[in-house]
Design a protein around this motif. Structure first.
Motif, short mmCIF file in Angstrom:
data_model
loop_
_atom_site.label_atom_id
_atom_site.label_comp_id
_atom_site.label_asym_id
_atom_site.label_seq_id
_atom_site.Cartn_x
_atom_site.Cartn_y
_atom_site.Cartn_z
N LEU A 23 0.85 -1.20 0.00
CA LEU A 23 0.00 0.00 0.00
C LEU A 23 0.88 1.24 0.00
CD1 LEU A 23 -2.70 1.49 0.29
CD2 LEU A 23 -2.53 1.11 2.77
N LEU A 24 1.99 1.21 0.74
CA LEU A 24 2.87 2.38 0.79
C LEU A 24 3.36 2.77 -0.60
CD1 LEU A 24 4.61 4.48 2.25
CD2 LEU A 24 6.35 2.71 2.59
N SER A 25 3.83 1.82 -1.38
CA SER A 25 4.36 2.20 -2.69
C SER A 25 3.24 2.65 -3.62
CB SER A 25 5.22 1.09 -3.30
OG SER A 25 4.42 0.02 -3.67
N VAL A 26 2.06 2.07 -3.49
CA VAL A 26 0.95 2.52 -4.34
C VAL A 26 0.54 3.94 -3.96
CG1 VAL A 26 -1.48 2.11 -4.92
CG2 VAL A 26 0.16 0.21 -4.91
N LEU A 27 0.45 4.21 -2.65
CA LEU A 27 0.08 5.56 -2.22
C LEU A 27 1.07 6.58 -2.75
CD1 LEU A 27 -0.91 5.01 1.53
CD2 LEU A 27 -2.44 5.71 -0.32
N GLY A 41 10.85 0.30 5.57
CA GLY A 41 10.25 -0.71 4.68
C GLY A 41 10.09 -2.07 5.33
N GLU A 42 10.32 -2.14 6.62
CA GLU A 42 10.29 -3.45 7.30
C GLU A 42 9.36 -3.48 8.51
OE1 GLU A 42 14.35 -4.35 8.18
OE2 GLU A 42 14.82 -4.70 6.07
N LYS A 58 0.96 0.11 9.57
CA LYS A 58 2.17 0.42 8.80
C LYS A 58 1.95 -0.02 7.35
CE LYS A 58 4.82 0.24 12.97
NZ LYS A 58 5.58 -0.56 13.92
N SER A 59 1.85 0.98 6.48
CA SER A 59 1.41 0.67 5.11
C SER A 59 2.47 -0.09 4.31
CB SER A 59 0.99 1.95 4.38
OG SER A 59 2.07 2.85 4.28
N CYS A 60 3.73 -0.12 4.78
CA CYS A 60 4.74 -0.92 4.10
C CYS A 60 4.52 -2.41 4.34
CB CYS A 60 6.16 -0.53 4.51
SG CYS A 60 6.60 -1.02 6.21
N GLN A 61 3.64 -2.71 5.30
CA GLN A 61 3.39 -4.11 5.67
C GLN A 61 2.05 -4.61 5.15
OE1 GLN A 61 5.82 -6.06 7.45
NE2 GLN A 61 6.87 -4.27 6.61
N ARG A 62 1.39 -3.85 4.29
CA ARG A 62 0.11 -4.28 3.75
C ARG A 62 0.20 -4.37 2.23
NH1 ARG A 62 -0.64 -5.33 8.20
NH2 ARG A 62 -2.50 -5.21 9.49
N GLY A 131 5.46 2.11 18.46
CA GLY A 131 5.79 1.56 17.15
C GLY A 131 6.31 2.60 16.17
N ASN A 132 6.45 3.85 16.65
CA ASN A 132 6.91 4.93 15.78
C ASN A 132 8.22 5.49 16.31
OD1 ASN A 132 3.89 4.73 15.41
ND2 ASN A 132 4.42 6.15 13.78
#
Ligand code: FES
Length: 156
Positions: A23-27, A41-42, A58-62, A131-132
């Motif tokens: 999702l992160l890369s698409v956004l 990214g992890e 975390k959108s890098c994980q979806r 987590g941030n």
């Protein structure tokens, strides 16, 4: 490539993407919502945090296959009618940033935390934001900003 429908910040978006794309890369790369940041990214840093169905994630994980049709809110979707969201305003008032790369993810995590728990204790804020990561070390001011937003006031 399949087409996915996403509801982002209240608007429908259709986007072609690989099911395995995050999702992160698409956004960022396909839809230009660049407020959401790529850090590790992890799943470790939280820079990519968005709300999915109201939960900070975390959108890098979806992967796209897992988020099709879901309601997503990014940092670009928080302000309303030209007014910053109270959490955004609190981060500004408390100067809760240095380089600010982590700030969009921090704010989304804080919005999610306050949705779950509108009046968190200091310990609950620290736990809820754990987590941030902020490499500049502005954690005390971040806690103060979340406390301000929880009180609903401006302590500039
Ligand atoms: Fe997603 Fe770091 S970029 S957690």
């Amino acid at each position: 490539m399949p087409e996915y429908r996403l509801l982002i910040n209240g608007a429908e978006h259709r986007v072609e993407a690989e099911p395995s794309e995050t999702l992160l890369s698409v956004l960022r790369d396909r839809l230009n919502f660049t407020g959401t940041k790529y850090g590790c990214g992890e799943g470790e840093c939280g820079a990519c945090t968005v709300l999915i169905e109201g939960e900070p994630i975390k959108s890098c994980q979806r992967r796209m296959a897992a988020v099709a049709g879901k309601k997503i809110v990014t940092i670009e979707g928080l302000a309303e009618s030209g007014r910053l969201h109270p959490v955004q305003q609190a981060f500004l008032d408390q100067e809760a940033m240095q380089c600010a790369y982590c700030t969009p993810g921090m704010i989304m995590a804080a919005v999610g935390l306050l949705k779950r728990n509108p009046h968190p204790s200091e310990a609950e804020i620290v736990r809820g934001m754990s987590g941030n990561m902020c490499r500049c070390g502005t954690y005390p001011r971040i806690v103060a900003a979340v406390q301000q937003a929880a009180k609903g006031g401006h302590n500039g």
